[in-house]
Design an enzyme around this catalytic site. Structure first.
Site, PDB file in Angstrom:
ATOM      1  N   ASN A 187     -13.936  13.788  -0.271  1.00 24.15           N
ATOM      2  CA  ASN A 187     -14.569  12.497  -0.515  1.00 24.15           C
ATOM      3  C   ASN A 187     -16.073  12.613  -0.332  1.00 24.15           C
ATOM      4  O   ASN A 187     -16.564  13.480   0.394  1.00 24.15           O
ATOM      5  CB  ASN A 187     -14.025  11.463   0.485  1.00 24.15           C
ATOM      6  N   ARG A 226       0.824  -1.201   0.000  1.00 15.62           N
ATOM      7  CA  ARG A 226       0.000   0.000   0.000  1.00 15.62           C
ATOM      8  C   ARG A 226       0.861   1.255   0.000  1.00 15.62           C
ATOM      9  O   ARG A 226       0.534   2.253  -0.650  1.00 15.62           O
ATOM     10  CB  ARG A 226      -0.922   0.017   1.224  1.00 15.62           C
ATOM     11  N   MET A 254     -12.161   3.246  -4.507  1.00 15.32           N
ATOM     12  CA  MET A 254     -12.266   2.192  -3.503  1.00 15.32           C
ATOM     13  C   MET A 254     -10.891   1.753  -2.989  1.00 15.32           C
ATOM     14  O   MET A 254     -10.562   0.570  -2.940  1.00 15.32           O
ATOM     15  CB  MET A 254     -13.038   1.002  -4.087  1.00 15.32           C
ATOM     16  N   ARG A 255     -10.112   2.721  -2.601  1.00 15.73           N
ATOM     17  CA  ARG A 255      -8.837   2.453  -1.938  1.00 15.73           C
ATOM     18  C   ARG A 255      -8.741   3.370  -0.725  1.00 15.73           C
ATOM     19  O   ARG A 255      -9.079   4.561  -0.802  1.00 15.73           O
ATOM     20  CB  ARG A 255      -7.650   2.735  -2.859  1.00 15.73           C
ATOM     21  N   HIS A 307     -19.167  10.133   0.963  1.00 13.90           N
ATOM     22  CA  HIS A 307     -19.418   8.863   1.648  1.00 13.90           C
ATOM     23  C   HIS A 307     -20.933   8.658   1.744  1.00 13.90           C
ATOM     24  O   HIS A 307     -21.661   9.599   2.091  1.00 13.90           O
ATOM     25  CB  HIS A 307     -18.804   8.891   3.050  1.00 13.90           C
TER      26      HIS A 307
END
Length: 228
Positions: A120, A78, A103-104, A122
């Site tokens: 972001n 990562r 999706m990380r 959510h």
């Protein structure tokens, strides 16, 4: 945290958005279309995905937007992926990085490097239901309202200063898929409103860690805002 108003490198030029996706990028599409339809002082300098098969890449290319892949599978950790992503962000020099179904989980070092510049969306009313399967979580808890949150990203997952939220009622007989489907149009509306505020340099973060949006009458939306 830095004031978001100070982040644009050239105040007289369009604000540069880099949009990160992992799939079809429906929120990315909504933002791109809003920039054109509303004449926002912004440009999408690139769309980047960690998945080479992400449908949103071709959509972006069809509209003349540079679209790239940086596959996480090409890296053995990562940390290595985050380092490569951070380097590419530096090269593209966006004012803001908009996560639109990316999706990380971004590492703490990368997030701190671009503090106050990563945004972001959510699918819950944060701080409720961070993580995955938010619609199922909402139904399991019996909440009466569910929604989405656009926020600045911090090293804590699904946490950070809230810019705007949208809410829908949970209806009798709702399933997770039904909630997700009904929420999607409101997600698009909320994220494009935030993109407009960022483009107009209206957004700042105060010393108390809370977001201010100059000139915005409100920062909470419902399905009624989708009615023409």
């Amino acid at each position: 945290m830095l004031e978001a108003e100070t982040l644009a490198q050239q105040p007289g030029s369009p604000v540069r958005f880099l949009i990160l996706i992992s799939g079809r990028g429906s929120n990315m599409q909504a933002i791109v279309q809003a920039i054109a339809a509303r004449g926002l002082p912004a440009e999408v300098c690139a769309v980047l995905s960690n998945r080479p098969d992400a449908a949103g890449l071709e959509w972006a290319r069809s509209r003349g937007i540079p679209a790239e892949t940086l596959s996480h599978r090409a890296f053995d950790s990562r940390e290595a992926f985050d380092q490569a992503l951070a380097q590419r962000i530096d090269e593209l020099a966006p004012d803001y990085v908009l996560l639109a179904g990316f999706m990380r989980v971004l590492g703490a070092d990368l997030v701190r490097r671009f503090e106050g510049r990563i945004v972001n969306i959510h699918p819950s009313l944060l701080p409720a239901f961070p993580g995955l399967h938010t619609h199922a979580q909402a139904l399991a808890q019996g909440v009466q309202w569910h929604g989405c949150t656009v926020h600045f990203v911090t090293p804590v997952l699904d946490h950070g200063p809230i810019i705007a939220q949208g809410a829908i009622p949970v209806l009798p007989g709702d399933t997770a898929d039904a909630l997700a489907g009904r929420l999607l149009a409101l997600e698009h509306h909320v994220y494009t409103e935030v993109a407009a505020w960022l483009a107009r340099r209206q957004v700042s973060i105060g010393g108390d860690g809370l977001v201010r949006v100059a000139g915005a009458e409100r920062r909470a939306f419902t399905a009624h805002d989708l009615t023409p």
